[in-house]
Design a protein around this motif. Structure first.
Motif, PDB file in Angstrom:
ATOM      1  N   ASN A   1      89.391  43.879  -3.881  1.00 49.25           N
ATOM      2  CA  ASN A   1      90.664  44.589  -3.775  1.00 49.25           C
ATOM      3  C   ASN A   1      91.376  44.594  -5.082  1.00 49.25           C
TER       4      ASN A   1
ATOM      5  N   ASP B   1      84.791  42.052   4.298  1.00 47.51           N
ATOM      6  CA  ASP B   1      85.698  42.339   3.208  1.00 47.51           C
ATOM      7  C   ASP B   1      85.357  41.378   2.062  1.00 47.51           C
ATOM      8  N   PRO B   2      84.303  41.721   1.309  1.00 45.49           N
ATOM      9  CA  PRO B   2      83.827  40.777   0.295  1.00 45.49           C
ATOM     10  C   PRO B   2      84.908  40.439  -0.734  1.00 45.49           C
ATOM     11  N   PRO B   3      84.864  39.231  -1.269  1.00 41.82           N
ATOM     12  CA  PRO B   3      85.907  38.823  -2.209  1.00 41.82           C
ATOM     13  C   PRO B   3      85.856  39.645  -3.497  1.00 41.82           C
ATOM     14  N   GLY B   4      86.981  39.739  -4.136  1.00 41.52           N
ATOM     15  CA  GLY B   4      87.045  40.399  -5.441  1.00 41.52           C
ATOM     16  C   GLY B   4      86.955  41.908  -5.367  1.00 41.52           C
TER      17      GLY B   4
ATOM     18  N   LEU C   1      86.182  27.515  12.002  1.00 37.01           N
ATOM     19  CA  LEU C   1      86.903  28.003  10.828  1.00 37.01           C
ATOM     20  C   LEU C   1      85.942  28.635   9.818  1.00 37.01           C
ATOM     21  N   GLN C   2      84.844  27.941   9.569  1.00 38.65           N
ATOM     22  CA  GLN C   2      83.861  28.462   8.620  1.00 38.65           C
ATOM     23  C   GLN C   2      83.279  29.801   9.096  1.00 38.65           C
TER      24      GLN C   2
ATOM     25  N   ASP D   1      83.471  24.157  12.220  1.00 40.42           N
ATOM     26  CA  ASP D   1      82.482  25.233  12.343  1.00 40.42           C
ATOM     27  C   ASP D   1      83.162  26.564  12.685  1.00 40.42           C
TER      28      ASP D   1
ATOM     29  N   ARG E   1      84.943  37.293   8.006  1.00 39.58           N
ATOM     30  CA  ARG E   1      85.940  38.028   7.220  1.00 39.58           C
ATOM     31  C   ARG E   1      85.394  38.400   5.842  1.00 39.58           C
ATOM     32  N   MET E   2      84.651  37.477   5.253  1.00 39.02           N
ATOM     33  CA  MET E   2      84.115  37.729   3.920  1.00 39.02           C
ATOM     34  C   MET E   2      83.018  38.788   3.930  1.00 39.02           C
TER      35      MET E   2
ATOM     36  N   ALA F   1      84.739  32.008  11.141  1.00 41.13           N
ATOM     37  CA  ALA F   1      85.762  33.061  11.028  1.00 41.13           C
ATOM     38  C   ALA F   1      85.856  33.556   9.592  1.00 41.13           C
ATOM     39  N   LEU F   2      85.794  32.632   8.652  1.00 37.87           N
ATOM     40  CA  LEU F   2      85.866  33.011   7.241  1.00 37.87           C
ATOM     41  C   LEU F   2      84.636  33.800   6.809  1.00 37.87           C
ATOM     42  N   ARG F   3      83.491  33.328   7.284  1.00 38.91           N
ATOM     43  CA  ARG F   3      82.248  34.010   6.920  1.00 38.91           C
ATOM     44  C   ARG F   3      82.285  35.465   7.378  1.00 38.91           C
TER      45      ARG F   3
END
Ligand SMILES: [Zn+2]
Lengths: 83, 203
Positions: free
Chosen positions: A83, A78-81, A67-68, A65, A74-75, A70-72
């Motif tokens: 950069n 800084d949304p994916p795709g 990890l998920q 949980d 970050r995303m 922290a990733l959420r």
């Protein structure tokens, strides 16, 4: 005839199938006649098999949980795709 | 919450491609697919639970922010392992307060490694132990190896990377990987011998 220390030096390569046909033959001849080297070869092979046979444990619930989460975060920042 | 995609099983390369195009789900699936193996790796290198958890998280956060730099013709998992190894070694150095913890070859005083205890193990020697106990024996054995041998062994025989992938991930030559792997395996065999030797009880 290969010496015992020559066999020892090639043991790992032999187990990984990374020796020439000629060397393989020399190793196999030695292993057939030298009980010490044979046991060493056999127990080293088993060592590798035992480790290869272990599966990693699933992540502990709390860690999964965390990890998920922290990733959420970050995303979101800084949304994916982008950069 | 990031849930894995369920439609069909995509390989890593397809997921990476989708993640690069902006799919949060695709990256989430890559995490779900590899997190337990990466955690095992960070645990074995750092030998410390807290550091291993931090290194695990850092690995995926870094992978996420560097995704645009990832060359799609290479293996995602190998790339991930390389990040995880670096994160773990950084933790290990910090914990030891010692910048000298490195993957350089440890000093070798002997010509080679000479096995001391040799005994027959019989078939399936690991089956005399309950799973939990076996895991503890194996963990202790791996953790006792010096870091340069430990990392090579973890990548080759636990993560099952090839010799070349291991060399690439650790920035070592193929011959260095091979010589360390030999010594790591022989040392582990020696350590396991007293647990697995036929007719001997564990001590
Ligand atoms: Zn011999």
């Amino acid at each position: 005839m290969l010496t015992c220390s020559e066999v020892l030096a090639e043991l790992s390569n032999y187990l990984d199938n990374e020796v020439s046909a000629e060397l393989r033959q020399g190793l196999e001849e030695h292993l057939k006649d030298c009980p010490n080297c044979w046991v060493l070869f056999d127990t080293t092979r088993k060592t590798i098999q035992i480790f290869r046979g272990t599966e990693p444990y699933p992540l502990p619930e709390g860690l999964h949980d965390k990890l998920q989460e922290a990733l959420r975060k970050r995303m979101e920042q800084d949304p994916p795709g982008q950069n | 919450m990031i849930e894995p995609q369920s439609a069909r099983i995509l390989d890593d390369a397809e997921l990476v491609h989708q993640a690069k195009e902006g799919s949060v789900e695709a990256f989430g699936e890559l995490v779900n697919r590899h997190d337990r193996k990466i955690f095992r790796l960070t645990q074995h290198i750092t030998r410390n639970r807290e550091d291993a958890e931090d290194a695990l998280q850092e690995t995926f956060l870094k992978a996420y922010s560097r995704l645009s730099q990832f060359a799609e013709n290479s293996q995602f998992y190998t790339w991930l392992v390389r990040i995880a190894v670096n994160e773990s070694l950084m933790k290990l150095r910090k914990r030891k307060g010692d910048a000298s913890v490195s993957l350089d070859d440890p000093m070798e005083t002997e010509e080679g490694f000479v096995p001391r205890e040799i005994g027959d193990w019989g078939n399936n020697p690991e089956q005399q132990y309950a799973q939990q106990e076996l895991h503890e024996i194996l963990d202790r054995a791996v953790h006792s190896l010096p870091a340069p041998f430990r990392t090579v062994f973890i990548l080759r025989d636990m993560e099952q990377l090839s010799t070349e992938e291991t060399a690439e991930a650790l920035n070592l030559s193929v011959s260095a990987v091979k010589s360390r792997l030999l010594r790591a395996r022989l040392q582990l065999r020696e350590k396991l011998n007293r647990h697995f030797q036929r007719g001997k009880l564990s001590c």
